[in-house]
Design an enzyme around this catalytic site. Structure first.
Site, PDB file in Angstrom:
ATOM      1  N   CYS A  67      26.517 -94.718  14.785  1.00 33.90           N
ATOM      2  CA  CYS A  67      25.355 -93.837  14.939  1.00 33.90           C
ATOM      3  C   CYS A  67      24.348 -94.549  15.817  1.00 33.90           C
ATOM      4  CB  CYS A  67      24.741 -93.491  13.588  1.00 33.90           C
ATOM      5  SG  CYS A  67      23.207 -92.540  13.720  1.00 33.90           S
ATOM      6  N   HIS A 157      32.957 -86.475  19.502  1.00 32.16           N
ATOM      7  CA  HIS A 157      31.940 -85.485  19.852  1.00 32.16           C
ATOM      8  C   HIS A 157      32.567 -84.337  20.633  1.00 32.16           C
ATOM      9  CE1 HIS A 157      28.463 -87.995  18.727  1.00 32.16           C
ATOM     10  NE2 HIS A 157      29.274 -88.985  19.057  1.00 32.16           N
ATOM     11  N   GLU A 206      25.733 -82.663  13.116  1.00 37.43           N
ATOM     12  CA  GLU A 206      26.416 -83.932  12.879  1.00 37.43           C
ATOM     13  C   GLU A 206      27.468 -83.797  11.780  1.00 37.43           C
ATOM     14  OE1 GLU A 206      24.645 -87.748  13.197  1.00 37.43           O
ATOM     15  OE2 GLU A 206      22.663 -86.893  13.598  1.00 37.43           O
ATOM     16  N   CYS A 215      20.578 -87.325  17.749  1.00 32.20           N
ATOM     17  CA  CYS A 215      21.835 -88.059  17.599  1.00 32.20           C
ATOM     18  C   CYS A 215      22.013 -88.942  18.825  1.00 32.20           C
ATOM     19  CB  CYS A 215      23.018 -87.103  17.453  1.00 32.20           C
ATOM     20  SG  CYS A 215      24.618 -87.926  17.294  1.00 32.20           S
ATOM     21  N   GLY A 218      25.591 -88.796  20.190  1.00 35.19           N
ATOM     22  CA  GLY A 218      25.736 -87.459  20.769  1.00 35.19           C
ATOM     23  C   GLY A 218      25.059 -87.344  22.118  1.00 35.19           C
TER      24      GLY A 218
END
Length: 271
Positions: A67, A157, A206, A215, A218
């Site tokens: 993350c 993703h 998410e 994110c 992301g």
């Protein structure tokens, strides 16, 4: 701590393996009505392989590989608490080692720049079932068809480009794409509007958490996907609901670099 409104409860542990004991606490701690409330429970500390380790447990109890917003928070926490001796550090994660660096902007703000490594673009490694590439793949769902570009930044993703972000039904479409059969490990879902080659607008669903304000991985995936589709330059500002990140995909080393803030919210003791 929070990074652009993506908020986390961070606790210290003696080792990578000791973090296992915290996983059952993720659901009650992250519950915003009966717990502290967070987008994830994060366990971090000094490590034997890197300077630090970091493990992330989602609100549903599952473990995330990486993350981007978390790693900025952990880096700032480690630097300010003298867990590390240098503003540039290495962090072991389930998605591989990452390298954040504490930086002071010209305006005096403390930011964290993270070497996120090379994006994974091969379909089978993302992972994504099926043959061929991972750019512009049409997926059929109960809500219709979506053209997806899949990228892994240590976690999967699915990036979908839209010309009208206001028309995106994120709460309805996000879970359908997250759990689509083509993604054996499920996926994070990003809807992206290209404002110009140096600016992207993004909203995110998410995996294991639902809609969040930002994110980091992301945002990295969104830029990579935009470059692959000829829609953006290799460096761009990504506008998220919680604020902005600056993302670069280096043509020299192929690594993606993410820069953004990380802030303390409060300190407490869990009993």
């Amino acid at each position: 701590m929070q990074g652009l409104g993506n908020d986390f409860v961070i606790v210290a542990a003696d080792s990578w393996d000791a973090a296992d004991g915290y996983q059952p606490l993720a659901r009650p701690v992250c519950d915003r009505h009966f717990g502290v409330g967070a987008d994830g429970l994060v366990v971090a500390g000094r490590d034997t392989e890197c300077d630090l380790f970091m493990r992330i447990f989602n609100p549903d109890g599952s473990e995330a590989e990486m993350c981007g917003n978390v790693i900025r928070c952990v880096a700032r926490l480690a630097w300010e608490n003298k867990w590390v001796a240098s503003p540039r550090m290495s962090v072991r994660t389930p998605g591989g080692a990452r390298y954040p660096e504490i930086i002071r902007r010209d305006d005096g703000a403390l930011w964290v720049r993270v070497d996120m490594g090379e994006p994974v673009l091969k379909r089978e490694l993302i992972p994504m079932r099926g043959e061929g590439g991972a750019v512009g793949v049409t997926l059929t769902t109960q809500a219709g068809e979506f053209k997806v570009t899949a990228v892994s930044m240590g976690n999967p993703h699915a990036v979908i480009f839209t010309e009208d972000m206001d028309a995106v039904r994120l709460a309805a479409w996000g879970p359908l794409l997250e759990r689509h059969d083509v993604f054996p490990a499920k996926t994070n879902v990003e809807f992206v509007q290209v404002l110009n080659p140096g600016e992207l607008r993004m909203r995110v669903w998410e995996r294991g958490a639902g809609i969040t304000l930002a994110c980091g991985t992301g945002s990295c995936a969104a830029l990579v996907a935009a470059v692959q589709n000829g829609l953006a330059e290799r460096a761009a500002v990504v506008h998220l609901d919680g604020g902005d990140l600056f993302i670069e995909w280096s043509a020299e080393d192929g690594h993606v670099y993410m820069s953004g803030p990380a802030e303390h919210v409060f300190k407490g003791q869990l009993k």
